[in-house]
Design a protein around this motif. Sequence first.
Motif, PDB file in Angstrom:
ATOM      1  N   CYS A 152      -3.758  13.771  -4.171  1.00  0.00           N
ATOM      2  CA  CYS A 152      -4.976  13.716  -4.816  1.00  0.00           C
ATOM      3  C   CYS A 152      -5.090  12.742  -5.859  1.00  0.00           C
ATOM      4  O   CYS A 152      -5.726  12.055  -5.970  1.00  0.00           O
ATOM      5  N   ALA A 153      -3.692  13.022  -6.663  1.00  0.00           N
ATOM      6  CA  ALA A 153      -3.779  11.972  -7.737  1.00  0.00           C
ATOM      7  C   ALA A 153      -3.698  10.289  -7.378  1.00  0.00           C
ATOM      8  O   ALA A 153      -3.943   9.462  -7.877  1.00  0.00           O
ATOM      9  N   GLN A 154      -2.813  10.227  -6.089  1.00  0.00           N
ATOM     10  CA  GLN A 154      -2.878   8.992  -5.549  1.00  0.00           C
ATOM     11  C   GLN A 154      -4.137   8.352  -5.234  1.00  0.00           C
ATOM     12  O   GLN A 154      -4.351   7.233  -5.484  1.00  0.00           O
ATOM     13  N   VAL A 155      -4.791   9.173  -4.705  1.00  0.00           N
ATOM     14  CA  VAL A 155      -6.393   8.453  -4.235  1.00  0.00           C
ATOM     15  C   VAL A 155      -6.889   8.342  -5.433  1.00  0.00           C
ATOM     16  O   VAL A 155      -7.677   7.447  -5.570  1.00  0.00           O
ATOM     17  N   ILE A 156      -7.010   9.161  -6.459  1.00  0.00           N
ATOM     18  CA  ILE A 156      -7.822   8.766  -7.825  1.00  0.00           C
ATOM     19  C   ILE A 156      -7.310   7.465  -8.217  1.00  0.00           C
ATOM     20  O   ILE A 156      -8.079   6.838  -8.735  1.00  0.00           O
ATOM     21  N   ASN A 157      -5.925   7.253  -8.290  1.00  0.00           N
ATOM     22  CA  ASN A 157      -5.596   6.108  -9.003  1.00  0.00           C
ATOM     23  C   ASN A 157      -6.192   4.832  -8.093  1.00  0.00           C
ATOM     24  O   ASN A 157      -6.248   3.825  -8.490  1.00  0.00           O
ATOM     25  N   TYR A 158      -5.883   4.996  -6.677  1.00  0.00           N
ATOM     26  CA  TYR A 158      -6.668   3.977  -5.860  1.00  0.00           C
ATOM     27  C   TYR A 158      -8.042   3.597  -5.932  1.00  0.00           C
ATOM     28  O   TYR A 158      -8.506   2.500  -6.223  1.00  0.00           O
ATOM     29  N   LEU A 159      -8.916   4.685  -6.177  1.00  0.00           N
ATOM     30  CA  LEU A 159     -10.265   4.459  -6.636  1.00  0.00           C
ATOM     31  C   LEU A 159     -10.208   3.625  -7.987  1.00  0.00           C
ATOM     32  O   LEU A 159     -11.099   2.838  -8.018  1.00  0.00           O
TER      33      LEU A 159
ATOM     34  N   ALA B  57      -8.024   1.862  -9.198  1.00  0.00           N
ATOM     35  CA  ALA B  57      -7.250   0.235  -9.081  1.00  0.00           C
ATOM     36  C   ALA B  57      -8.397  -0.659  -8.125  1.00  0.00           C
ATOM     37  O   ALA B  57      -8.706  -1.805  -8.718  1.00  0.00           O
ATOM     38  N   TYR B  58      -9.064  -0.012  -7.157  1.00  0.00           N
ATOM     39  CA  TYR B  58      -9.951  -0.806  -6.264  1.00  0.00           C
ATOM     40  C   TYR B  58     -11.343  -0.643  -6.986  1.00  0.00           C
ATOM     41  O   TYR B  58     -12.260  -1.339  -6.382  1.00  0.00           O
ATOM     42  N   ARG B  59     -11.734  -0.039  -8.039  1.00  0.00           N
ATOM     43  CA  ARG B  59     -13.135  -0.078  -8.740  1.00  0.00           C
ATOM     44  C   ARG B  59     -14.074   0.266  -7.734  1.00  0.00           C
ATOM     45  O   ARG B  59     -15.210  -0.011  -7.630  1.00  0.00           O
ATOM     46  N   LEU B  60     -13.578   1.504  -6.761  1.00  0.00           N
ATOM     47  CA  LEU B  60     -14.754   1.964  -5.948  1.00  0.00           C
ATOM     48  C   LEU B  60     -15.216   3.279  -6.498  1.00  0.00           C
ATOM     49  O   LEU B  60     -14.488   4.054  -7.270  1.00  0.00           O
ATOM     50  N   GLY B  61     -16.319   3.960  -5.834  1.00  0.00           N
ATOM     51  CA  GLY B  61     -16.639   5.129  -6.345  1.00  0.00           C
ATOM     52  C   GLY B  61     -16.645   6.351  -5.481  1.00  0.00           C
ATOM     53  O   GLY B  61     -17.020   7.434  -5.845  1.00  0.00           O
TER      54      GLY B  61
END
Length: 88
Positions: free
Chosen positions: A52-59, A61-65
Motif C-alpha cells: 500500500c505504501a508503494q502505491v501511495i509513493n507512486y501516486l 511521484a506521478y502526481r496522480l489522484g
Amino acid sequence: MRPGAAPGPNDRLAGGPALISTCVLGEFEPRRVEGYVLVELKALCKLTEAHCAQVINYLKAYRLGVALLINFGEASLNFRCFLHNPSH
C-alpha cells in the motif's frame, strides 16, 4: 531497458487495452491508464502495508489522484482504491 533487467518506473513495457468486465478503459501502460489512474497489479498470497505504501509513493511521484492495487494471488480477487490530492 537491458534484457533480463527489472523494469523501472519510467521504463515503457508492451501494453494493450485495459479491460474490466469487457469494458475498455483505455490503453494500458504499466502503472498508468490513460495517464489518470495508476494501476498496480500483484499476484501475492496477501497484500501488506508495504504494498500500500508503494502505491501511495507512486501516486505522489506521478502526481496522480487515483490508484488501484489489484491482487490476483489470493483465493478471491482483492483490490484497494487509493485517492490522493496531487496538489499537496
